[in-house]
Design a protein around this motif. Structure first.
Motif, PDB file in Angstrom:
ATOM      1  N   ASN A  10       6.392  -9.897  -0.603  1.00 12.04           N
ATOM      2  CA  ASN A  10       7.485  -9.961  -1.562  1.00 12.04           C
ATOM      3  C   ASN A  10       7.055  -9.228  -2.841  1.00 12.04           C
ATOM      4  N   GLU A  11       7.912  -9.203  -3.828  1.00 16.23           N
ATOM      5  CA  GLU A  11       7.617  -8.434  -5.043  1.00 16.23           C
ATOM      6  C   GLU A  11       6.353  -8.925  -5.743  1.00 16.23           C
ATOM      7  N   ASP A  12       6.174 -10.252  -5.839  1.00 16.88           N
ATOM      8  CA  ASP A  12       4.961 -10.791  -6.464  1.00 16.88           C
ATOM      9  C   ASP A  12       3.719 -10.396  -5.667  1.00 16.88           C
ATOM     10  N   LYS A  53       3.316  -7.772  -3.806  1.00 17.59           N
ATOM     11  CA  LYS A  53       3.073  -6.347  -4.020  1.00 17.59           C
ATOM     12  C   LYS A  53       2.400  -6.103  -5.361  1.00 17.59           C
ATOM     13  N   MET A  54       2.851  -6.799  -6.396  1.00 16.73           N
ATOM     14  CA  MET A  54       2.231  -6.626  -7.710  1.00 16.73           C
ATOM     15  C   MET A  54       0.801  -7.161  -7.711  1.00 16.73           C
ATOM     16  N   LEU A  85       5.677   2.197  -5.147  1.00 21.23           N
ATOM     17  CA  LEU A  85       5.906   1.238  -6.230  1.00 21.23           C
ATOM     18  C   LEU A  85       6.214   1.927  -7.556  1.00 21.23           C
ATOM     19  N   ARG A 100      12.054   1.487  -9.095  1.00 21.17           N
ATOM     20  CA  ARG A 100      11.170   0.332  -9.274  1.00 21.17           C
ATOM     21  C   ARG A 100      10.564   0.280 -10.660  1.00 21.17           C
ATOM     22  N   ASP A 135      10.401  -2.952 -12.462  1.00 20.28           N
ATOM     23  CA  ASP A 135       9.456  -3.943 -11.946  1.00 20.28           C
ATOM     24  C   ASP A 135       8.123  -3.902 -12.673  1.00 20.28           C
TER      25      ASP A 135
END
Length: 142
Positions: free
Chosen positions: A96-98, A100-101, A132, A137, A140
């Motif tokens: 998920n986005e978290d 990936k970060m 990313l 993005r 983000d």
């Protein structure tokens, strides 16, 4: 205690593994002085195993913990030796986005050490890292 959390990481209960990884992530985020204690307690092998075969929550929590532990140069080498790079690269693609970060943060810390840069490329992380940075993005990244 850290030893208790590491023992829970190694236990059979997958939800308990995820919870232990979350608790270790919290400790690692609150006090960088605990990083060496977490690593010395043997947390890296079960965290990498959790990245490989854990529940989605377990993988997310392991990614967060590893991203925090990767701030320390000696730990970065151990993370690479444990085989976490290919698993972090997978999180860049499928998390998920978290996730990936957090995987990006781990890669950023690991890339501080020149010898590890080629290993990041070998893990096929670059295409996902570049993705990313796409204009869609940009928000983000804060």
């Amino acid at each position: 205690s850290i030893q208790t959390l590491v023992a829970r990481l190694r236990g059979p209960d997958r939800a308990d593994q995820a919870s232990a990884a979350a608790a270790l992530a919290e400790q690692a985020g609150a006090d960088t002085g605990l990083h060496a204690l977490i690593v010395d307690a043997g947390a890296l092998p079960p965290l990498v195993a959790l990245l490989r075969t854990g529940t989605d929550d377990g993988k997310s929590n392991a990614t967060l913990t590893i991203s925090r532990l990767a701030q320390d140069a000696p730990t970065r080498t151990l993370i690479v030796k444990e085989g976490a790079l290919t698993l972090l690269a997978k999180m860049l693609r499928t998390g998920n986005e978290d996730d990936k970060m957090n995987a990006t943060r781990a890669m950023l810390w690991i890339a501080h050490d020149e010898p590890h840069r080629a290993r990041i490329l070998d893990a096929d992380a670059l295409p996902s890292l570049i993705a990313l940075l796409s204009p869609s993005r940009a928000s983000d990244l804060g």
